[in-house]
Design an enzyme around this catalytic site. Structure first.
Site, short mmCIF file in Angstrom:
data_model
loop_
_atom_site.label_atom_id
_atom_site.label_comp_id
_atom_site.label_asym_id
_atom_site.label_seq_id
_atom_site.Cartn_x
_atom_site.Cartn_y
_atom_site.Cartn_z
N LYS A 19 -3.17 8.01 -8.14
CA LYS A 19 -1.73 7.53 -9.28
C LYS A 19 -2.04 6.13 -8.65
O LYS A 19 -1.30 5.21 -9.14
CB LYS A 19 -0.53 8.20 -8.79
CG LYS A 19 -0.57 9.70 -9.06
CD LYS A 19 1.24 10.12 -8.51
CE LYS A 19 1.19 11.42 -8.57
NZ LYS A 19 1.02 11.99 -9.84
N HIS B 88 10.15 15.55 -6.16
CA HIS B 88 9.00 16.79 -6.55
C HIS B 88 8.51 18.44 -5.75
O HIS B 88 8.81 17.95 -4.78
CB HIS B 88 7.68 15.56 -6.39
CG HIS B 88 6.54 16.53 -7.42
ND1 HIS B 88 5.92 17.10 -7.23
CD2 HIS B 88 6.07 15.62 -8.60
CE1 HIS B 88 4.31 17.32 -7.22
NE2 HIS B 88 4.71 16.20 -8.40
N GLN C 45 5.15 8.04 -6.17
CA GLN C 45 5.35 6.67 -7.06
C GLN C 45 5.59 5.47 -6.82
O GLN C 45 5.01 4.13 -7.38
CB GLN C 45 6.56 7.15 -7.95
CG GLN C 45 6.16 8.66 -8.75
CD GLN C 45 4.99 8.68 -9.68
OE1 GLN C 45 4.55 7.53 -10.75
NE2 GLN C 45 4.76 10.04 -10.02
N ASP D 281 8.25 10.35 0.76
CA ASP D 281 6.87 10.88 -0.55
C ASP D 281 6.74 9.51 -1.20
O ASP D 281 7.81 9.09 -1.66
CB ASP D 281 8.17 11.91 -0.59
CG ASP D 281 6.56 11.85 -2.06
OD1 ASP D 281 5.57 11.39 -2.80
OD2 ASP D 281 7.04 12.64 -2.67
N CYS E 193 7.52 18.79 -12.88
CA CYS E 193 7.28 19.22 -11.19
C CYS E 193 8.75 18.78 -10.13
O CYS E 193 8.08 18.87 -9.34
CB CYS E 193 5.98 18.73 -10.34
SG CYS E 193 4.63 19.78 -10.90
N1 PMP Z 1 5.58 13.36 -5.01
C1 PMP Z 1 6.03 12.76 -6.55
C2 PMP Z 1 7.17 11.47 -6.40
C3 PMP Z 1 5.39 12.85 -7.38
O1 PMP Z 1 5.14 12.17 -8.88
C4 PMP Z 1 3.80 13.66 -7.18
C5 PMP Z 1 2.96 13.80 -8.54
N2 PMP Z 1 3.89 13.85 -10.37
C6 PMP Z 1 3.62 14.35 -6.26
C7 PMP Z 1 4.52 13.74 -4.86
C8 PMP Z 1 2.51 15.22 -5.92
O2 PMP Z 1 0.98 14.10 -6.36
P1 PMP Z 1 -0.25 14.86 -6.06
O3 PMP Z 1 -0.06 15.93 -6.91
O4 PMP Z 1 -1.55 13.91 -6.20
O5 PMP Z 1 -0.20 15.68 -4.40
#
Ligand code: PMP
Length: 408
Positions: A226, A123, A203, A200, A366
């Site tokens: 999430k 991401h 998910q 990270d 993203c």
């Molecule tokens: N890493 C992953 C794998 C994600 O799916 C997401 C959110 N789509 C993020 C990071 C970023 O999360 P946040 O916007 O809540 O900081």
């Protein structure tokens, strides 16, 4: 009542309609919905316990502090951390990764000529903070490709982990591919070369039981929103060794022990990293959120349900001519499906589906480098939670076929 119906009944938003149709919420990888237990505490934090934490002796402040720290303890238990002191509250995954990246620079753990290794399936939150860190010191970013089944290429990863590498930052589960990386094995490979690992878990934490000590990682990060909690709260798990040796991220109130104009000493970990007034309500709400997640993850009926949903979703997607599912050959995936449909723009499909009550994600989600490699126009993504039903998935298949026939 079945286990799914029981779970579903706890999410008031799921009984609303969109465009006169029952809502089928399939954008859970972007943010999940919240159960009553979280909503009730969120409200109680405002109408009963609203005060600042850690600083006052009055009742409201003590209550708020206790609830916030209870959230921290619940998170520590949920991920098998050594203690609550290994849990830093941040505003989310993005903030947690930025914290580690910035502190690596400030603490001199990343210097000119060093490298940071990430995977191709990251991401933006696990790409850009490292680019910024590398630019600051003159280090470089090395990107390891993923295999056809969507997991990171372990041979290429091992080869990339040279002595210049100062950290490996990798996703547990990609938000595009939905594929589960073997993070314990990956951590072992990096540790054999003395390289720390940040996972990270944005998910992964939602759909897999995580035990950070069993994984052995140095950092594990995720977002509350999430996993049933409100937005604006997130977690940075770090080993005691790293949290002690990293310097503070932001300076301000609450992160200090003693302040003089000449010299300041810092609070103990984890408060050393929590400058200023935190998201007190969010921190408190992490307790009911992760308790809810835990009860779902431990429910055998729900594991079976995820399997049924997966089969149904794959059948429905396969029934659409010209549809390509990303990482279709994945050995292990969470219920997250990104796909393209020949001759159909993802935005048009998502707009039509919305009119039929289905909330789907469309675009680059993203993760532009990865999506660009899979499609020129972006993708559609359906991501499910334990409260999604077989009936919704079947209805989705019909809606998708209808949308595609209208757009072609
Ligand atoms: N890493 C992953 C794998 C994600 O799916 C997401 C959110 N789509 C993020 C990071 C970023 O999360 P946040 O916007 O809540 O900081």
């Amino acid at each position: 009542m079945s286990a799914v119906e029981e779970i579903r009944s706890q999410f008031p938003i799921l009984s609303r309609k969109v465009g006169g149709k029952p809502l089928a919420y399939f954008d859970n990888a972007a943010t999940s919905q919240r159960p009553h237990s979280v909503i009730d505490l969120q409200q109680a934090m405002t109408v009963q316990h609203n005060a600042n934490i850690h600083r006052a002796v009055h009742t409201l402040s003590n209550e708020a502090t206790e609830l916030y720290e209870k959230g921290r303890k619940a998170v520590a238990r949920f991920i098998g951390a050594e203690s609550e002191n290994n849990i830093v509250f941040t505003s989310g995954t993005t903030a947690s990764i930025n914290l580690v990246a910035a502190c690596f620079v400030r603490g001199g753990f990343l210097k000119q000529g060093d490298k940071v290794v990430i995977s191709y399936a990251e991401h933006h939150s696990n790409i850009v903070p490292w680019q910024l860190a590398c630019q600051t010191v003159g280090a470089s970013l090395e990107v390891v490709p993923v295999e056809k089944d969507g997991t990171v290429d372990l041979q290429r990863l091992e080869a990339a982990l040279t002595p210049e590498v100062k950290i490996l930052a990798i996703t547990h589960v990609s938000n595009i591919l939905g594929v589960v990386n073997p993070i314990a094995q990956i951590t072992e490979i990096a540790h054999a070369k003395g390289i720390p690992v940040l996972i990270d878990g944005a998910q992964g934490i939602v759909h897999r039981k995580v035990d950070v000590q069993a994984i052995g990682c140095d950092f594990y990060v995720f977002s509350g929103h999430k996993i049933y909690a409100p937005t604006g709260i997130g977690v940075l798990y770090g080993t005691e060794e790293w949290l002690e040796k990293l310097p503070p991220f932001m300076g301000g109130g609450d992160m200090v022990a003693k302040v003089t104009f000449a010299h300041t000493t810092y609070a103990e970990v984890p408060l050393k990293f929590e400058a200023g007034t935190s998201n007190i309500t969010g921190g408190a709400c992490m307790a009911p959120a992760v308790e809810f997640a835990q009860s779902v993850l431990e429910n055998g009926e729900m594991a079976e349900n995820e399997h049924l949903l997966d089969g149904a979703m794959r059948r429905q997607l396969a029934s659409v001519e010209g549809l390509t599912l990303a990482a279709a050959e994945a050995k292990e995936r969470i219920p997250l499906y990104s796909f393209t449909i020949e001759g159909v723009h993802p935005f048009d499909a998502a707009t039509l589906l919305d009119k039929m009550g289905f909330a789907l994600r469309s675009g680059h989600m993203c993760a532009e480098p990865l999506v660009d490699s899979l499609s020129q126009t972006g993708m559609l993504r359906a991501s499910l939670m334990p409260y999604n039903t077989l009936e919704e998935v079947e209805r989705f298949g019909e809606a998708l076929r209808r949308a595609v026939s209208m757009l072609r």
